[in-house]
Enzyme design. Sequence first.
Site, PDB file in Angstrom:
ATOM      1  N   LYS A  20       0.822  -1.215   0.000  1.00  0.00           N
ATOM      2  CA  LYS A  20       0.000   0.000   0.000  1.00  0.00           C
ATOM      3  C   LYS A  20       0.855   1.264   0.000  1.00  0.00           C
ATOM      4  O   LYS A  20       0.343   2.346  -0.269  1.00  0.00           O
ATOM      5  CB  LYS A  20      -0.974   0.006   1.176  1.00  0.00           C
ATOM      6  CG  LYS A  20      -0.360   0.134   2.545  1.00  0.00           C
ATOM      7  CD  LYS A  20      -1.429   0.059   3.622  1.00  0.00           C
ATOM      8  CE  LYS A  20      -0.855   0.153   5.024  1.00  0.00           C
ATOM      9  NZ  LYS A  20      -0.224   1.445   5.303  1.00  0.00           N
ATOM     10  N   ASP A  21       2.174   1.141   0.292  1.00  0.00           N
ATOM     11  CA  ASP A  21       3.068   2.289   0.263  1.00  0.00           C
ATOM     12  C   ASP A  21       3.731   2.484  -1.102  1.00  0.00           C
ATOM     13  O   ASP A  21       4.435   3.474  -1.310  1.00  0.00           O
ATOM     14  CB  ASP A  21       4.178   2.139   1.311  1.00  0.00           C
ATOM     15  CG  ASP A  21       3.659   2.218   2.735  1.00  0.00           C
ATOM     16  OD1 ASP A  21       2.566   2.783   2.925  1.00  0.00           O
ATOM     17  OD2 ASP A  21       4.334   1.705   3.638  1.00  0.00           O
ATOM     18  N   ARG A  33      -8.271   8.052   3.607  1.00  0.00           N
ATOM     19  CA  ARG A  33      -9.314   7.043   3.391  1.00  0.00           C
ATOM     20  C   ARG A  33     -10.029   6.747   4.701  1.00  0.00           C
ATOM     21  O   ARG A  33     -11.267   6.727   4.761  1.00  0.00           O
ATOM     22  CB  ARG A  33      -8.687   5.755   2.831  1.00  0.00           C
ATOM     23  CG  ARG A  33      -9.652   4.568   2.780  1.00  0.00           C
ATOM     24  CD  ARG A  33      -8.920   3.291   2.428  1.00  0.00           C
ATOM     25  NE  ARG A  33      -7.918   2.928   3.419  1.00  0.00           N
ATOM     26  CZ  ARG A  33      -8.153   2.208   4.504  1.00  0.00           C
ATOM     27  NH1 ARG A  33      -9.373   1.769   4.760  1.00  0.00           N
ATOM     28  NH2 ARG A  33      -7.183   1.924   5.350  1.00  0.00           N
ATOM     29  N   ARG A  34      -9.262   6.505   5.748  1.00  0.00           N
ATOM     30  CA  ARG A  34      -9.886   6.208   7.037  1.00  0.00           C
ATOM     31  C   ARG A  34     -10.652   7.414   7.571  1.00  0.00           C
ATOM     32  O   ARG A  34     -11.680   7.252   8.231  1.00  0.00           O
ATOM     33  CB  ARG A  34      -8.822   5.762   8.040  1.00  0.00           C
ATOM     34  CG  ARG A  34      -8.204   4.416   7.700  1.00  0.00           C
ATOM     35  CD  ARG A  34      -7.192   3.987   8.747  1.00  0.00           C
ATOM     36  NE  ARG A  34      -6.537   2.730   8.363  1.00  0.00           N
ATOM     37  CZ  ARG A  34      -5.227   2.551   8.359  1.00  0.00           C
ATOM     38  NH1 ARG A  34      -4.417   3.540   8.725  1.00  0.00           N
ATOM     39  NH2 ARG A  34      -4.712   1.387   8.003  1.00  0.00           N
ATOM     40  N   ARG A  88       0.898  10.384  12.901  1.00  0.00           N
ATOM     41  CA  ARG A  88       2.062   9.979  12.122  1.00  0.00           C
ATOM     42  C   ARG A  88       3.042   9.221  12.993  1.00  0.00           C
ATOM     43  O   ARG A  88       2.926   9.190  14.199  1.00  0.00           O
ATOM     44  CB  ARG A  88       2.759  11.224  11.529  1.00  0.00           C
ATOM     45  CG  ARG A  88       2.044  11.889  10.368  1.00  0.00           C
ATOM     46  CD  ARG A  88       1.996  11.033   9.123  1.00  0.00           C
ATOM     47  NE  ARG A  88       3.277  10.424   8.805  1.00  0.00           N
ATOM     48  CZ  ARG A  88       4.288  11.022   8.180  1.00  0.00           C
ATOM     49  NH1 ARG A  88       4.156  12.281   7.802  1.00  0.00           N
ATOM     50  NH2 ARG A  88       5.412  10.382   7.932  1.00  0.00           N
ATOM     51  N   ARG A  90       2.954   5.339  17.147  1.00  0.00           N
ATOM     52  CA  ARG A  90       1.504   5.568  17.178  1.00  0.00           C
ATOM     53  C   ARG A  90       0.872   4.948  18.422  1.00  0.00           C
ATOM     54  O   ARG A  90       0.018   5.568  19.062  1.00  0.00           O
ATOM     55  CB  ARG A  90       0.866   5.005  15.907  1.00  0.00           C
ATOM     56  CG  ARG A  90       1.345   5.701  14.652  1.00  0.00           C
ATOM     57  CD  ARG A  90       0.701   5.131  13.404  1.00  0.00           C
ATOM     58  NE  ARG A  90       1.412   5.574  12.211  1.00  0.00           N
ATOM     59  CZ  ARG A  90       0.983   5.413  10.973  1.00  0.00           C
ATOM     60  NH1 ARG A  90      -0.172   4.803  10.762  1.00  0.00           N
ATOM     61  NH2 ARG A  90       1.686   5.842   9.954  1.00  0.00           N
ATOM     62  N   CYS A 112      -1.729   9.051  -1.667  1.00  0.00           N
ATOM     63  CA  CYS A 112      -2.250   9.192  -0.307  1.00  0.00           C
ATOM     64  C   CYS A 112      -2.983  10.514  -0.134  1.00  0.00           C
ATOM     65  O   CYS A 112      -3.584  10.763   0.903  1.00  0.00           O
ATOM     66  CB  CYS A 112      -1.137   9.065   0.718  1.00  0.00           C
ATOM     67  SG  CYS A 112      -0.032  10.462   0.738  1.00  0.00           S
TER      68      CYS A 112
END
Length: 323
Positions: free
Chosen positions: A80-81, A128-129, A151, A157, A248
């Site tokens: 996904k990155d 997205r979230r 971040r 996190r 992103c």
Amino acid sequence: MSMNLTIATRESRLALWQAEHVQGLLRQQGHAVTLLGMTTQGDQILDRALSKVGGKGLFVKELEVALDEGRADLAVHSLKDVPMELPEGFVLAAVLEREDERDAWVSPHCAGLADLPSGAIVGTSSLRRVVLLREALRALGRDDVRIEPLRGNLDTRLRKLDEGQYHAIVLAAAGLKRLGLAARIRKIFTPEEMLPAAGQGALGIEIKHGATAQTAALEQALSNLAHQPTWLRVAAERAVSRAMGGSCSMPLAAHAAFVSSPAPKGATLRLRAAWGDVQGRLPLVQAQDEAAVHGLDDAEALGLRVARQLQEAVRRAGGTLQS
């Protein structure tokens, strides 16, 4: 033929786990494999959202330089990155079997959205979230809850959550499970509750392509690690994002799943996608389609069809797509 290989990797605990996982698989084939740890721009810039400073490609550029200069033979990425378009001369040589692609709710006190106290703060790194959480909170009548940027690497996190900076955070379930932190998960969102990101939970291996015997041998070794059902799924998802100009900075979700399980060659793949307006002025728009897929071309064609449906739905809603 055994080879001496070097894997370029970020130095976060999760990235190292991923690189060491591939290292172990290649060593099982008889290859000698070392790691080249690197700190990327994405790891260094923690005070601004990725969408403001160049996107998730910041996590892979330094690794690609190492490949280009011959300091490394392959790079392991969270798929996904990985940008939807790779630089000229670079290819995705393998996609490994997917871990859990879903999103996880992590909170010391709240079992879910409905349990959040008044004025609660939820943290996430993903646009997205943000749009999907906002949609779910609206359905609960919870306009008092704030969604704030989050971040840092996974451990950072979690530390911010434990320090009380957030009441809950939303993370990829795969990372938590890979690092033995599944016990931190209070709830896993179903794809119907929170549609995942394209490629979430899958690992991709990038190499510099070349017409040499060494490259051919490397491609053969990596082909033994590839998981075709996962590759077909993520190819469809990434095709949606590519067609939408996805990065992103775009609040875009795409998730493919085989209708039948296990997925035989030519099985039907169902693909769902969603786009949201970051400003919250437009409703969430969604699209889906399904088709029998025999290879990557079929999967990507399905992704393009769903992207066209989504683009039309965005236009009907009065939105404008910006990558």
